[in-house]
Design an enzyme around this catalytic site. Structure first.
Site, PDB file in Angstrom:
ATOM      1  N   CYS A   1      -4.878  -2.983   2.963  1.00  0.00           N
ATOM      2  CA  CYS A   1      -4.566  -2.886   4.389  1.00  0.00           C
ATOM      3  C   CYS A   1      -5.752  -3.160   5.318  1.00  0.00           C
ATOM      4  O   CYS A   1      -6.089  -4.301   5.554  1.00  0.00           O
ATOM      5  CB  CYS A   1      -3.920  -1.541   4.702  1.00  0.00           C
ATOM      6  SG  CYS A   1      -3.128  -1.581   6.320  1.00  0.00           S
TER       7      CYS A   1
ATOM      8  N   ASN B   1       0.260  -1.072   5.377  1.00  0.00           N
ATOM      9  CA  ASN B   1       1.170  -0.332   6.276  1.00  0.00           C
ATOM     10  C   ASN B   1       0.531  -0.418   7.650  1.00  0.00           C
ATOM     11  O   ASN B   1      -0.517   0.201   7.892  1.00  0.00           O
ATOM     12  CB  ASN B   1       1.236   1.159   5.918  1.00  0.00           C
ATOM     13  CG  ASN B   1       2.083   1.480   4.703  1.00  0.00           C
ATOM     14  OD1 ASN B   1       3.222   1.906   4.806  1.00  0.00           O
ATOM     15  ND2 ASN B   1       1.487   1.291   3.533  1.00  0.00           N
TER      16      ASN B   1
ATOM     17  N   LYS C   1      -9.531   1.823  -1.895  1.00  0.00           N
ATOM     18  CA  LYS C   1      -9.750   1.277  -0.551  1.00  0.00           C
ATOM     19  C   LYS C   1     -11.157   1.568  -0.039  1.00  0.00           C
ATOM     20  O   LYS C   1     -11.636   2.705  -0.127  1.00  0.00           O
ATOM     21  CB  LYS C   1      -8.696   1.875   0.397  1.00  0.00           C
ATOM     22  CG  LYS C   1      -8.610   1.252   1.782  1.00  0.00           C
ATOM     23  CD  LYS C   1      -7.377   1.821   2.489  1.00  0.00           C
ATOM     24  CE  LYS C   1      -7.152   1.235   3.859  1.00  0.00           C
ATOM     25  NZ  LYS C   1      -5.891   1.749   4.470  1.00  0.00           N
TER      26      LYS C   1
ATOM     27  N   GLU D   1      -5.915   8.837   7.933  1.00  0.00           N
ATOM     28  CA  GLU D   1      -6.361   8.373   6.605  1.00  0.00           C
ATOM     29  C   GLU D   1      -7.740   8.905   6.268  1.00  0.00           C
ATOM     30  O   GLU D   1      -8.053   9.147   5.110  1.00  0.00           O
ATOM     31  CB  GLU D   1      -6.391   6.839   6.566  1.00  0.00           C
ATOM     32  CG  GLU D   1      -5.074   6.207   6.207  1.00  0.00           C
ATOM     33  CD  GLU D   1      -5.251   4.763   5.781  1.00  0.00           C
ATOM     34  OE1 GLU D   1      -5.794   4.508   4.712  1.00  0.00           O
ATOM     35  OE2 GLU D   1      -4.852   3.887   6.563  1.00  0.00           O
TER      36      GLU D   1
ATOM     37  N   GLU E   1       0.863  -1.197   0.000  1.00  0.00           N
ATOM     38  CA  GLU E   1       0.000   0.000   0.000  1.00  0.00           C
ATOM     39  C   GLU E   1       0.901   1.250   0.000  1.00  0.00           C
ATOM     40  O   GLU E   1       1.936   1.263   0.659  1.00  0.00           O
ATOM     41  CB  GLU E   1      -0.836  -0.016   1.292  1.00  0.00           C
ATOM     42  CG  GLU E   1      -1.676   1.221   1.545  1.00  0.00           C
ATOM     43  CD  GLU E   1      -2.229   1.265   2.986  1.00  0.00           C
ATOM     44  OE1 GLU E   1      -1.554   0.794   3.931  1.00  0.00           O
ATOM     45  OE2 GLU E   1      -3.353   1.767   3.154  1.00  0.00           O
TER      46      GLU E   1
ATOM     47  N   ASN F   1      -7.081   6.006  -1.762  1.00  0.00           N
ATOM     48  CA  ASN F   1      -5.972   5.092  -1.497  1.00  0.00           C
ATOM     49  C   ASN F   1      -6.173   3.929  -2.479  1.00  0.00           C
ATOM     50  O   ASN F   1      -7.118   3.148  -2.337  1.00  0.00           O
ATOM     51  CB  ASN F   1      -6.043   4.638  -0.032  1.00  0.00           C
ATOM     52  CG  ASN F   1      -4.818   3.875   0.409  1.00  0.00           C
ATOM     53  OD1 ASN F   1      -4.110   3.295  -0.404  1.00  0.00           O
ATOM     54  ND2 ASN F   1      -4.601   3.846   1.712  1.00  0.00           N
TER      55      ASN F   1
HETATM   56  N1  CDT Z   1      -3.019   1.455   6.440  1.00  0.00           N
HETATM   57  C1  CDT Z   1      -3.911   0.886   7.273  1.00  0.00           C
HETATM   58  O1  CDT Z   1      -5.048   0.679   6.919  1.00  0.00           O
HETATM   59  N2  CDT Z   1      -3.447   0.575   8.499  1.00  0.00           N
HETATM   60  C2  CDT Z   1      -4.293   0.089   9.550  1.00  0.00           C
HETATM   61  C3  CDT Z   1      -3.736   0.528  10.862  1.00  0.00           C
HETATM   62  C4  CDT Z   1      -4.665   0.377  11.964  1.00  0.00           C
HETATM   63  S1  CDT Z   1      -5.847   1.605  12.077  1.00  0.00           S
HETATM   64  C5  CDT Z   1      -5.049   2.935  12.780  1.00  0.00           C
HETATM   65  C6  CDT Z   1      -4.416  -1.432   9.550  1.00  0.00           C
HETATM   66  O2  CDT Z   1      -5.542  -1.932   9.643  1.00  0.00           O
HETATM   67  O3  CDT Z   1      -3.398  -2.123   9.523  1.00  0.00           O
END
Ligand code: CDT
Length: 307
Positions: A169, A194, A124, A143, A47, A107
């Site tokens: 993600c 990420n 996304k 985000e 991502e 995204n």
């Molecule tokens: N990039 C992304 O979606 N990361 C989220 C982080 C947790 S929510 C703050 C994930 O689900 O891994």
């Protein structure tokens, strides 16, 4: 019978704020060449693979963030990646921030076939984190400020001699993501991520990040009889430690390859798409066993309703 797609999960280490797109593209091309040496048909990148994970900073004027987004794909700076992939006859999946001509911010992840053509674009669906600045946090996860959620949902495309789906993600934590694709006959799901190890709203989850990562992708694969390719941008990026543990999960739910570093690392596996039918034709024969007539709440309500 077997339909083998050799897939590379091209995990990336951190991309710092001052790393240029050109430097990043060079790293992606190096990973692509490693994929070529490993016999890959398809290489999957993380991502937001072209930049640092910029939602960790809040800025009041969002247009000041425009430089993190791509307004065209390919662009002059990303074209060398497309050219190299076409030369090597490898397809790829790439995540990046997209700014549309009419000003929408997504995204996004694209799927590129071995002939260099873009066969699919996914935006996304589940946008995690927060909309507003939360200055007491050690880092932001804004985000929901930087991206709007896709209204197009989860598609599945005919590519690589199979049925290929994408998610990004946080989507991997939601069973609906997999099931909507499962209902379209998905055989391989590509997912860049990420994931900061420190989860600010509840630090008791920090130690469980790796467990939760494999838990959701292994169960999503098994319950839908699909390969799942999860690809991280890991390591310490701008002071924020992020999970690696990229993995390739079989339709059985078993992990068949996993990254052992948090840096740039290519792992690969020969994925037999015909193996999916062992699950979708038996225990998870949806047509025979599902009961959609009692699942109405799944689409008719969002949060918990206590009667
Ligand atoms: N990039 C992304 O979606 N990361 C989220 C982080 C947790 S929510 C703050 C994930 O689900 O891994």
């Amino acid at each position: 019978m077997s339909r083998i797609v050799t897939v590379g999960a091209a995990q990336m280490g951190p991309i710092q704020k001052d790393h240029t797109r050109t430097e990043v593209i060079e790293r992606l091309i190096t990973l692509l060449r490693q994929g070529h040496q490993a016999g890959c048909d398809l290489v999957v990148f993380p991502e937001l693979a072209l930049t640092t994970f910029f939602p960790r900073w809040f800025i009041d004027d969002i247009t000041q963030a425009d430089h993190w987004y791509e307004t065209e794909m390919p662009s002059p700076v990303t074209q060398p990646l497309f050219d190299e992939a076409k030369k090597l006859k490898i397809g790829f999946c790439l995540g990046y921030a997209e700014l549309t001509t009419d000003g929408h911010r997504f995204n996004t992840q694209i799927l590129v076939e071995r002939d260099g053509s873009i066969v699919a674009k996914y935006r996304k669906v589940h946008i995690p984190g927060h909309e507003h600045n939360e200055p007491d946090r050690p880092f932001q996860h804004a985000e929901r400020y930087y991206f709007e959620p896709s209204m197009e949902g989860f598609g599945v495309w005919n590519a690589f001699d199979g049925r290929i789906g994408m998610m990004i993600c946080n989507d991997r934590r939601w069973p609906e993501s997999y099931r909507v694709m499962g209902l379209q006959g998905v055989e391989m799901i590509l997912c860049g991520y990420n994931t900061p190890i420190h989860y600010v709203p509840d630090p008791s989850q920090d130690i469980l990040q790796g467990f939760h990562n494999s838990l959701v992708m292994q169960s999503g694969a098994y319950q839908n009889g699909s390969w799942v390719i999860g690809v991280a941008k890991g390591g310490v990026e701008e002071g924020v430690d992020s999970l690696g543990q990229s993995m390739i999960v079989a339709p059985s739910g078993q992990i068949v390859a996993q990254a052992f570093t948090t840096g740039d690392e290519l792992i690969s596996a020969r994925c037999d798409l015909d193996w999916c039918a062992k699950y979708t034709g038996t225990l998870f024969d949806f047509e025979r066993y599902r009961r959609p007539e009692v699942y109405g709440r799944i689409t008719s309500q969002r949060g918990v309703v206590i009667d």
